[in-house]
Design a protein around this motif. Structure first.
Motif, mmCIF file in Angstrom:
data_model
loop_
_atom_site.group_PDB
_atom_site.id
_atom_site.type_symbol
_atom_site.label_atom_id
_atom_site.label_comp_id
_atom_site.label_asym_id
_atom_site.label_seq_id
_atom_site.Cartn_x
_atom_site.Cartn_y
_atom_site.Cartn_z
ATOM 1 N N ARG A 177 0.844 -1.186 0.000
ATOM 2 C CA ARG A 177 0.000 0.000 0.000
ATOM 3 C C ARG A 177 0.879 1.235 0.000
ATOM 4 O O ARG A 177 1.900 1.285 0.655
ATOM 5 N N VAL A 178 0.433 2.233 -0.728
ATOM 6 C CA VAL A 178 1.114 3.507 -0.746
ATOM 7 C C VAL A 178 0.746 4.245 0.530
ATOM 8 O O VAL A 178 -0.424 4.307 0.899
ATOM 9 N N GLU A 179 1.735 4.775 1.204
ATOM 10 C CA GLU A 179 1.478 5.506 2.439
ATOM 11 C C GLU A 179 0.664 6.755 2.150
ATOM 12 O O GLU A 179 0.870 7.418 1.144
ATOM 13 N N SER A 180 -0.239 7.073 3.048
ATOM 14 C CA SER A 180 -1.081 8.252 2.855
ATOM 15 C C SER A 180 -0.256 9.511 3.053
ATOM 16 O O SER A 180 0.787 9.509 3.682
ATOM 17 N N SER A 181 -0.767 10.593 2.533
ATOM 18 C CA SER A 181 -0.077 11.869 2.606
ATOM 19 C C SER A 181 -0.174 12.490 3.986
ATOM 20 O O SER A 181 0.405 13.541 4.230
ATOM 21 N N GLY A 182 -0.898 11.853 4.883
ATOM 22 C CA GLY A 182 -1.053 12.406 6.213
ATOM 23 C C GLY A 182 -2.087 13.515 6.270
ATOM 24 O O GLY A 182 -2.156 14.265 7.234
ATOM 25 N N ALA A 183 -2.882 13.635 5.235
ATOM 26 C CA ALA A 183 -3.919 14.663 5.214
ATOM 27 C C ALA A 183 -4.904 14.409 6.345
ATOM 28 O O ALA A 183 -5.155 13.262 6.703
ATOM 29 N N PRO A 184 -5.458 15.475 6.905
ATOM 30 C CA PRO A 184 -6.411 15.299 8.001
ATOM 31 C C PRO A 184 -7.573 14.408 7.578
ATOM 32 O O PRO A 184 -8.128 14.562 6.503
ATOM 33 N N GLY A 185 -7.935 13.479 8.444
ATOM 34 C CA GLY A 185 -9.087 12.640 8.192
ATOM 35 C C GLY A 185 -8.806 11.377 7.394
ATOM 36 O O GLY A 185 -9.649 10.504 7.334
ATOM 37 N N GLU A 217 -6.670 8.908 7.990
ATOM 38 C CA GLU A 217 -6.606 7.747 8.875
ATOM 39 C C GLU A 217 -7.996 7.383 9.387
ATOM 40 O O GLU A 217 -8.374 6.218 9.411
ATOM 41 N N GLN A 218 -8.772 8.399 9.742
ATOM 42 C CA GLN A 218 -10.120 8.154 10.236
ATOM 43 C C GLN A 218 -10.995 7.514 9.156
ATOM 44 O O GLN A 218 -11.753 6.584 9.427
ATOM 45 N N ARG A 222 -13.699 2.931 6.828
ATOM 46 C CA ARG A 222 -13.912 2.098 5.642
ATOM 47 C C ARG A 222 -13.667 0.620 5.968
ATOM 48 O O ARG A 222 -14.430 -0.252 5.555
ATOM 49 N N ALA A 223 -12.608 0.336 6.720
ATOM 50 C CA ALA A 223 -12.310 -1.046 7.101
ATOM 51 C C ALA A 223 -13.417 -1.613 7.984
ATOM 52 O O ALA A 223 -13.823 -2.775 7.820
ATOM 53 N N ALA A 224 -13.924 -0.808 8.906
ATOM 54 C CA ALA A 224 -15.017 -1.259 9.775
ATOM 55 C C ALA A 224 -16.285 -1.476 8.964
ATOM 56 O O ALA A 224 -17.003 -2.458 9.163
ATOM 57 N N LEU A 225 -16.565 -0.584 8.047
ATOM 58 C CA LEU A 225 -17.754 -0.693 7.212
ATOM 59 C C LEU A 225 -17.731 -1.978 6.389
ATOM 60 O O LEU A 225 -18.762 -2.614 6.182
ATOM 61 N N ALA A 226 -16.554 -2.393 5.959
ATOM 62 C CA ALA A 226 -16.421 -3.627 5.171
ATOM 63 C C ALA A 226 -16.765 -4.867 5.992
ATOM 64 O O ALA A 226 -17.070 -5.917 5.435
ATOM 65 N N LYS A 227 -16.725 -4.763 7.320
ATOM 66 C CA LYS A 227 -17.033 -5.902 8.192
ATOM 67 C C LYS A 227 -18.522 -6.001 8.537
ATOM 68 O O LYS A 227 -18.948 -6.985 9.115
ATOM 69 N N ARG A 251 -20.340 0.541 15.727
ATOM 70 C CA ARG A 251 -19.901 0.928 17.073
ATOM 71 C C ARG A 251 -19.177 -0.223 17.764
ATOM 72 O O ARG A 251 -18.167 -0.015 18.429
ATOM 73 N N ARG A 252 -19.698 -1.451 17.617
ATOM 74 C CA ARG A 252 -19.036 -2.618 18.213
ATOM 75 C C ARG A 252 -17.654 -2.831 17.602
ATOM 76 O O ARG A 252 -16.691 -3.112 18.306
ATOM 77 N N ILE A 253 -17.579 -2.725 16.287
ATOM 78 C CA ILE A 253 -16.309 -2.957 15.582
ATOM 79 C C ILE A 253 -15.287 -1.887 15.937
ATOM 80 O O ILE A 253 -14.118 -2.185 16.203
ATOM 81 N N LEU A 254 -15.718 -0.640 15.963
ATOM 82 C CA LEU A 254 -14.794 0.469 16.199
ATOM 83 C C LEU A 254 -14.448 0.656 17.669
ATOM 84 O O LEU A 254 -13.360 1.151 17.989
ATOM 85 N N GLY A 255 -15.349 0.282 18.551
ATOM 86 C CA GLY A 255 -15.098 0.477 19.976
ATOM 87 C C GLY A 255 -14.845 1.941 20.280
ATOM 88 O O GLY A 255 -15.497 2.829 19.743
ATOM 89 N N ASP A 256 -13.874 2.201 21.128
ATOM 90 C CA ASP A 256 -13.549 3.576 21.523
ATOM 91 C C ASP A 256 -12.647 4.264 20.515
ATOM 92 O O ASP A 256 -12.373 5.454 20.635
ATOM 93 N N ASN A 257 -12.159 3.531 19.499
ATOM 94 C CA ASN A 257 -11.212 4.092 18.539
ATOM 95 C C ASN A 257 -11.880 4.821 17.385
ATOM 96 O O ASN A 257 -11.219 5.507 16.629
ATOM 97 N N GLY A 258 -13.178 4.640 17.213
ATOM 98 C CA GLY A 258 -13.844 5.165 16.027
ATOM 99 C C GLY A 258 -14.421 6.549 16.232
ATOM 100 O O GLY A 258 -14.515 7.054 17.342
ATOM 101 N N PRO A 259 -14.822 7.156 15.122
ATOM 102 C CA PRO A 259 -15.468 8.460 15.187
ATOM 103 C C PRO A 259 -16.869 8.310 15.784
ATOM 104 O O PRO A 259 -17.430 7.221 15.810
#
Length: 166
Positions: free
Chosen positions: A86-94, A96-97, A102-107, A152-160
């Motif tokens: 994977r190409v590293e992200s540019s670090g733009a705001p949002g 990572e979030q 997106r990964a949680a939504l896929a589950k 919410r279950r998938i993301l726990g306290d780490n999600g938006p």
């Protein structure tokens, strides 16, 4: 017939790709979804072109193609021994979030995922989503509630923060 079909597809291709990407979270899969949909659309164009709302019809086709793909996904064959780097992200705001979301939504189950994407990312009303999915508005509301709970279950306290709107 072909001119009308080509004009429609060429005019709507960016919007179709966006919807497919929002559903799948993967550009290549989104392109596959759009390709499969516009191929089916070509075969049905004489009938579809007479529909009252061609865009709604085509959006329904994309969502159903996505759901069908998720149902039969077990037979897929990987062409590579490992995933490409994977190409590293540019670090733009949002970024990572969005990646985490997106990964949680896929589950989330496919139908709930489709409802969440259509409701919150495509800003569709409950009525529109019910029409696209061919179900009742109550089903859309319950799928929204269950999908948000699953996220919410998938993301726990780490999600938006996820809030349900009715």
């Amino acid at each position: 017939m072909d001119e009308d079909y080509l004009a429609y597809v060429n005019g709507r291709l960016p919007a179709l790709r966006r919807l497919a990407y929002l559903l799948s979270g993967n550009r290549d899969q989104a392109d596959d979804l759009v390709q499969e949909t516009i191929t089916k659309l070509y075969a049905r164009w004489p009938k579809v072109s007479r529909a009252e709302n061609v865009d709604a019809y085509v959006h329904t086709m994309i969502v159903r193609t996505f759901l069908d793909e998720r149902r039969r996904g077990w037979w897929r064959v990987g062409l590579f021994a490992s995933a490409p780097e994977r190409v590293e992200s540019s670090g733009a705001p949002g970024v990572e979030q969005r990646t985490v979301l997106r990964a949680a939504l896929a589950k989330v189950p496919a139908r709930q995922q489709a409802v969440l994407v259509l409701r919150f990312l495509c800003d569709r009303s409950v009525t529109d989503v019910a029409q696209i999915l061919g179900c009742s508005e109550g089903t859309v509301k319950s799928q929204t509630s269950h999908g948000l709970a699953a996220l919410r279950r998938i993301l726990g306290d780490n999600g938006p923060a996820l809030q349900e709107t009715r």
